[in-house]
Design a protein around this motif. Structure first.
Motif, PDB file in Angstrom:
ATOM      1  N   LEU A 120       0.822  -1.193   0.000  1.00  0.00           N
ATOM      2  CA  LEU A 120       0.000   0.000   0.000  1.00  0.00           C
ATOM      3  C   LEU A 120       0.866   1.257   0.000  1.00  0.00           C
ATOM      4  O   LEU A 120       0.652   2.175  -0.781  1.00  0.00           O
ATOM      5  CB  LEU A 120      -0.924  -0.002   1.226  1.00  0.00           C
ATOM      6  CG  LEU A 120      -1.892   1.153   1.373  1.00  0.00           C
ATOM      7  CD1 LEU A 120      -2.991   1.016   0.347  1.00  0.00           C
ATOM      8  CD2 LEU A 120      -2.472   1.165   2.767  1.00  0.00           C
ATOM      9  N   VAL A 121       1.868   1.284   0.832  1.00  0.00           N
ATOM     10  CA  VAL A 121       2.758   2.439   0.919  1.00  0.00           C
ATOM     11  C   VAL A 121       3.564   2.578  -0.363  1.00  0.00           C
ATOM     12  O   VAL A 121       3.775   3.681  -0.864  1.00  0.00           O
ATOM     13  CB  VAL A 121       3.686   2.312   2.150  1.00  0.00           C
ATOM     14  CG1 VAL A 121       4.768   3.364   2.124  1.00  0.00           C
ATOM     15  CG2 VAL A 121       2.879   2.391   3.431  1.00  0.00           C
ATOM     16  N   HIS A 122       4.008   1.465  -0.929  1.00  0.00           N
ATOM     17  CA  HIS A 122       4.850   1.520  -2.115  1.00  0.00           C
ATOM     18  C   HIS A 122       4.084   1.949  -3.362  1.00  0.00           C
ATOM     19  O   HIS A 122       4.695   2.404  -4.321  1.00  0.00           O
ATOM     20  CB  HIS A 122       5.516   0.174  -2.366  1.00  0.00           C
ATOM     21  CG  HIS A 122       6.564  -0.158  -1.340  1.00  0.00           C
ATOM     22  ND1 HIS A 122       7.642   0.655  -1.096  1.00  0.00           N
ATOM     23  CD2 HIS A 122       6.676  -1.200  -0.490  1.00  0.00           C
ATOM     24  CE1 HIS A 122       8.390   0.117  -0.150  1.00  0.00           C
ATOM     25  NE2 HIS A 122       7.821  -1.012   0.239  1.00  0.00           N
ATOM     26  N   SER A 123       2.779   1.821  -3.372  1.00  0.00           N
ATOM     27  CA  SER A 123       2.045   2.219  -4.568  1.00  0.00           C
ATOM     28  C   SER A 123       1.351   3.569  -4.416  1.00  0.00           C
ATOM     29  O   SER A 123       1.268   4.318  -5.382  1.00  0.00           O
ATOM     30  CB  SER A 123       1.005   1.155  -4.925  1.00  0.00           C
ATOM     31  OG  SER A 123       0.024   1.070  -3.905  1.00  0.00           O
ATOM     32  N   ILE A 124       0.878   3.903  -3.234  1.00  0.00           N
ATOM     33  CA  ILE A 124       0.100   5.125  -3.070  1.00  0.00           C
ATOM     34  C   ILE A 124       0.985   6.360  -2.965  1.00  0.00           C
ATOM     35  O   ILE A 124       0.701   7.384  -3.578  1.00  0.00           O
ATOM     36  CB  ILE A 124      -0.833   5.003  -1.845  1.00  0.00           C
ATOM     37  CG1 ILE A 124      -1.930   4.007  -2.150  1.00  0.00           C
ATOM     38  CG2 ILE A 124      -1.430   6.337  -1.481  1.00  0.00           C
ATOM     39  CD1 ILE A 124      -2.882   3.790  -1.015  1.00  0.00           C
ATOM     40  N   ILE A 125       2.055   6.307  -2.212  1.00  0.00           N
ATOM     41  CA  ILE A 125       2.886   7.489  -1.998  1.00  0.00           C
ATOM     42  C   ILE A 125       3.534   7.972  -3.305  1.00  0.00           C
ATOM     43  O   ILE A 125       3.451   9.160  -3.619  1.00  0.00           O
ATOM     44  CB  ILE A 125       3.924   7.243  -0.885  1.00  0.00           C
ATOM     45  CG1 ILE A 125       3.207   7.101   0.453  1.00  0.00           C
ATOM     46  CG2 ILE A 125       4.943   8.367  -0.836  1.00  0.00           C
ATOM     47  CD1 ILE A 125       4.089   6.769   1.609  1.00  0.00           C
ATOM     48  N   PRO A 126       4.145   7.104  -4.098  1.00  0.00           N
ATOM     49  CA  PRO A 126       4.689   7.610  -5.376  1.00  0.00           C
ATOM     50  C   PRO A 126       3.604   8.117  -6.322  1.00  0.00           C
ATOM     51  O   PRO A 126       3.814   9.100  -7.028  1.00  0.00           O
ATOM     52  CB  PRO A 126       5.395   6.401  -5.975  1.00  0.00           C
ATOM     53  CG  PRO A 126       5.649   5.489  -4.852  1.00  0.00           C
ATOM     54  CD  PRO A 126       4.547   5.717  -3.874  1.00  0.00           C
ATOM     55  N   THR A 127       2.446   7.468  -6.319  1.00  0.00           N
ATOM     56  CA  THR A 127       1.353   7.921  -7.171  1.00  0.00           C
ATOM     57  C   THR A 127       0.874   9.301  -6.750  1.00  0.00           C
ATOM     58  O   THR A 127       0.647  10.177  -7.597  1.00  0.00           O
ATOM     59  CB  THR A 127       0.183   6.921  -7.122  1.00  0.00           C
ATOM     60  OG1 THR A 127       0.659   5.628  -7.477  1.00  0.00           O
ATOM     61  CG2 THR A 127      -0.931   7.333  -8.054  1.00  0.00           C
ATOM     62  N   ALA A 128       0.729   9.515  -5.447  1.00  0.00           N
ATOM     63  CA  ALA A 128       0.314  10.831  -4.953  1.00  0.00           C
ATOM     64  C   ALA A 128       1.373  11.881  -5.251  1.00  0.00           C
ATOM     65  O   ALA A 128       1.055  13.018  -5.609  1.00  0.00           O
ATOM     66  CB  ALA A 128       0.030  10.762  -3.453  1.00  0.00           C
ATOM     67  N   PHE A 129       2.649  11.513  -5.116  1.00  0.00           N
ATOM     68  CA  PHE A 129       3.721  12.465  -5.397  1.00  0.00           C
ATOM     69  C   PHE A 129       3.751  12.843  -6.874  1.00  0.00           C
ATOM     70  O   PHE A 129       3.856  14.024  -7.220  1.00  0.00           O
ATOM     71  CB  PHE A 129       5.076  11.893  -4.963  1.00  0.00           C
ATOM     72  CG  PHE A 129       6.211  12.827  -5.205  1.00  0.00           C
ATOM     73  CD1 PHE A 129       6.401  13.937  -4.399  1.00  0.00           C
ATOM     74  CD2 PHE A 129       7.092  12.597  -6.251  1.00  0.00           C
ATOM     75  CE1 PHE A 129       7.448  14.814  -4.636  1.00  0.00           C
ATOM     76  CE2 PHE A 129       8.141  13.463  -6.490  1.00  0.00           C
ATOM     77  CZ  PHE A 129       8.320  14.574  -5.679  1.00  0.00           C
ATOM     78  N   LEU A 130       3.652  11.861  -7.753  1.00  0.00           N
ATOM     79  CA  LEU A 130       3.666  12.153  -9.186  1.00  0.00           C
ATOM     80  C   LEU A 130       2.430  12.937  -9.602  1.00  0.00           C
ATOM     81  O   LEU A 130       2.516  13.845 -10.451  1.00  0.00           O
ATOM     82  CB  LEU A 130       3.783  10.863  -9.989  1.00  0.00           C
ATOM     83  CG  LEU A 130       5.129  10.154  -9.903  1.00  0.00           C
ATOM     84  CD1 LEU A 130       5.091   8.831 -10.647  1.00  0.00           C
ATOM     85  CD2 LEU A 130       6.233  11.037 -10.443  1.00  0.00           C
ATOM     86  N   GLY A 131       1.293  12.605  -9.019  1.00  0.00           N
ATOM     87  CA  GLY A 131       0.078  13.369  -9.299  1.00  0.00           C
ATOM     88  C   GLY A 131       0.203  14.806  -8.830  1.00  0.00           C
ATOM     89  O   GLY A 131      -0.221  15.736  -9.522  1.00  0.00           O
ATOM     90  N   SER A 132       0.789  14.992  -7.655  1.00  0.00           N
ATOM     91  CA  SER A 132       0.998  16.351  -7.138  1.00  0.00           C
ATOM     92  C   SER A 132       1.957  17.127  -8.023  1.00  0.00           C
ATOM     93  O   SER A 132       1.741  18.316  -8.289  1.00  0.00           O
ATOM     94  CB  SER A 132       1.548  16.302  -5.714  1.00  0.00           C
ATOM     95  OG  SER A 132       0.655  15.658  -4.853  1.00  0.00           O
ATOM     96  N   CYS A 133       3.011  16.471  -8.473  1.00  0.00           N
ATOM     97  CA  CYS A 133       3.965  17.134  -9.371  1.00  0.00           C
ATOM     98  C   CYS A 133       3.293  17.530 -10.680  1.00  0.00           C
ATOM     99  O   CYS A 133       3.528  18.637 -11.195  1.00  0.00           O
ATOM    100  CB  CYS A 133       5.149  16.225  -9.657  1.00  0.00           C
ATOM    101  SG  CYS A 133       6.262  16.017  -8.269  1.00  0.00           S
TER     102      CYS A 133
END
Length: 131
Positions: free
Chosen positions: A5-18
């Motif tokens: 969960l941590v490995h998929s959501i955090i990078p997705t949220a970061f890339l979406g925010s970027c």
């Protein structure tokens, strides 16, 4: 399971925010000069309403729907703040304000708020999918 969960959501949220932050910053930079500065009053009013609604929800209601309204409304609100703050920084720079620390801090807070709200949205979607 929590690791996935941590490995998929955090990078997705970061890339979406970027992506959100970058595209809105570019839109504000290429827009007509001072065309987004009218948003300031509406954004501050919206932020005040979100804070009051959140306090009222915590103290009296405890509604999940009001929490969701805060998350999605805050995401839209901080997207508007990216547009507003970017143009405000450009105008302040053109008028001789070279305080780059304060300017970068304004944009950093916008980015963090977008990231945090995207993280909550993605985590709730993942939790619904698991159930």
């Amino acid at each position: 399971m929590a690791q996935a969960l941590v490995h998929s959501i955090i990078p997705t949220a970061f890339l979406g925010s970027c992506a959100i932050f970058g595209s809105l910053s570019l839109a504000a930079l290429y827009a007509e000069r001072r065309s987004m500065l009218f948003l300031g009053g509406f954004l501050i009013y919206g932020l005040n309403m979100l804070v009051m609604m959140l306090f009222f929800n915590i103290l009296f209601l405890g509604s999940y729907m009001v929490f969701q309204l805060d998350v999605y409304g805050g995401l839209i609100l901080f997207c508007g703040f990216v547009l507003f703050d970017t143009q405000l920084i450009v105008e302040r720079f053109n008028n001789g304000d070279n305080d780059y620390v304060r300017h970068s801090l304004d944009l950093f807070l916008d980015f963090i708020n977008i990231f945090r709200r995207l993280l909550v949205i993605l985590a709730s979607k993942e939790k619904k999918r698991k159930n």
